[in-house]
Design an enzyme around this catalytic site. Structure first.
Site, PDB file in Angstrom:
ATOM      1  N   GLY A 187       1.246  -1.215   0.330  1.00 18.59           N
ATOM      2  CA  GLY A 187      -0.267   0.321   0.211  1.00 18.59           C
ATOM      3  C   GLY A 187       0.489   1.311  -0.233  1.00 18.59           C
ATOM      4  CE  LYS A 205       5.019  12.323  -0.045  1.00 20.85           C
ATOM      5  NZ  LYS A 205       5.627  10.699   0.128  1.00 20.85           N
TER       6      LYS A 205
END
Ligand code: NDP
Ligand code: HSE
Length: 432
Positions: A187, A205
């Protein structure tokens, strides 16, 4: 006990983690908050998939607007990801007077201005701790804990997938594709894996961190972005031999002349703190004028660490709501962009890996070109002998200008004895 109602948009990996935490730690959170957090509605396209948790089916809907327009919902948590419809839903939630929590770094990196301005206009909080560094509280640290500092630099390993791949390639010698599949099962990986392995997620980011640390807007295209797909197990082995580890690093530095903003594979000394960050772990090494260097470390992706950051935001906003929302809200508005320095001006050491025919005089041809571009050689390795066949030769340079490196490699790659495009990796020895 008072109740704060939450609406969830997107019941995928992170959404499932959020529900798990709010179910399993509900009493603990209620005690710490002085109110209970209640998931009033969940919207997702697929309501049948087994998520391994039980929820009342009556709260489920396929229509996100059932959540956004529910007058009883206080906080909307957007965990759909991507640009649209996530952007529309976030803006509509703010217009409807809801506080918002999101983990959507792609959206904030591209449309942060619109979203933060909308939140500011509405006088509502927006939480985005999970957008950078998974469970690491870097957003809160930059906007609260480090707020008194002039931030000088940020060096971050901020993509769990890329770090997981590089660690396993280096330590287990596994194939890139096999490792990526493993990361997908866990995930960690974005819906489109190229976003992780080509450095795009790291650039998203970094744009968020630059906004918070330097108070400046930065366009994504102004961030030099290079991923990890050119790095081979051979390069990782050579790096090891020279005393380095390769990491996908996000770098932001500020001085009077402007800012450096770049994402690329980087060789770090093996004994540095950042070099020791393995697997899905992330670390952000921030230097401020008052605090000096500081490193935050933790799991940068995955269901539960990311959900932990989302729940942290929800609780913080709930606290503000309980206090009447009267306290001042942090502003994430940024000024016009500072000058972003050109990569050609960068000065540093380089790892150059050539793939050349094993024949006398080859090294002389290469070093002659490097010399013409004022690139001085610190060390050379050639592994094995295969006369007349292709072999790797590695050169570590002394400090050189990136523009000269690029021009020299263009010439070298045109030599007849060179059999493949040269791989070059920047080296970061000065970690402050
Ligand atoms: P997932 O793909 O696992 O979950 C997204 C969910 O949203 C899916 O269940 C999807 O349904 C659903 N969805 C898609 N479109 C809609 C819609 N219009 N209305 C309602 N639901 C919709 O993603 P993640 O949970 O991994 O990521 C969520 C966010 O968190 C992203 O922004 C991601 O970048 C960010 N993030 C993720 C981390 C991680 O480790 N996974 C870490 C940090 C941040 P369906 O599957 O049926 O399309
Ligand atoms: N795909 C991202 C990563 C998720 O691997 O870091 C966390 O932002």
């Amino acid at each position: 006990m008072k109740k704060i109602n939450i609406g969830l948009l997107g019941w995928g990996t992170v959404g499932t983690g959020v529900v798990k935490i709010l179910q399993s730690n509900s009493a603990l959170i209620a005690r710490r908050l002085g109110a209970s957090l209640f998931i009033k509605r969940i919207a997702d396209l697929d309501l049948e998939r087994d998520r391994g948790i039980k929820v009342d089916r009556k709260i489920l809907t396929r229509d996100a607007r059932d959540v956004i327009n529910d007058p009883g919902i206080d906080i909307v948590v957007e965990l759909i990801g991507g640009y649209e419809p996530a952007k529309t839903y976030v803006l509509e939630s703010l217009e409807a007077g809801k506080r918002v929590v999101t983990a959507n770094k792609a959206l904030l990196a591209r449309d942060g201005d619109t979203i933060f301005e909308a939140a500011q206009r509405a006088g509502l909080e927006i939480g985005f701790e999970a957008s950078v560094g998974g469970g690491i509280p870097i957003i809160r640290s930059l906007s609260e804990g480090f707020v008194g500092n002039r931030i000088q630099s940020i060096l971050g390993i901020i993509n769990g997938t890329a770090n997981y791949i590089l660690s396993r390639m280096s330590e287990e010698g596994e194939e890139f594709v096999t490792i990526l599949k493993g990361a997908q099962k866990k995930g960690y990986v974005e819906a489109d894996p190229t976003i992780d392995v080509e450095g795009i997620d790291t650039a998203h980011k970094l744009a968020i961190l630059i906004r918070l640390a330097f108070g400046t807007k930065i366009k994504l295209k102004a961030i030099y972005t290079e991923g990890i797909t050119r790095i081979t197990p051979l390069d990782l082995a050579f790096a090891n031999e020279f005393g380095y580890r390769v990491k996908l690093l996000a770098i932001a530095k500020r001085d009077k002349a402007g800012i450096e903003a770049r994402v690329h594979p980087t060789m770090l000394p093996q004994n540095s703190l950042l070099a020791g960050v393995r697997d899905v772990f992330n670390a952000i090494y921030v230097t401020g004028d008052a605090m000096g260097p500081m490193m935050l470390y933790g799991q940068g992706a995955g269901m539960m660490p990311t959900a932990s950051a989302v729940v942290g935001d929800v609780v913080e906003i709930a606290r503000s709501l309980l206090g009447g929302g009267a306290g001042s809200k942090p502003t994430y508005l940024a000024s016009k962009g500072l000058k972003v320095k050109d990569m050609e001006e960068l000065v540093g050491q380089y790892y150059l890996r050539f793939w050349v025919v094993d024949r006398p005089g080859v090294l002389a041809q290469i070093s002659a070109i490097l010399g013409k571009h004022q690139i001085s050689i610190a060390s050379v390795i050639q592994k094995g002998r295969r006369v007349g066949k292709a072999v790797p030769i590695v050169i570590m340079t002394h400090e050189a200008r990136e523009g000269e490196i690029r021009r020299a490699l263009e010439k070298i790659d045109r030599l007849q004895v060179v059999r493949d495009k040269t791989v070059f990796v920047r080296i970061e020895n000065r970690l402050n």
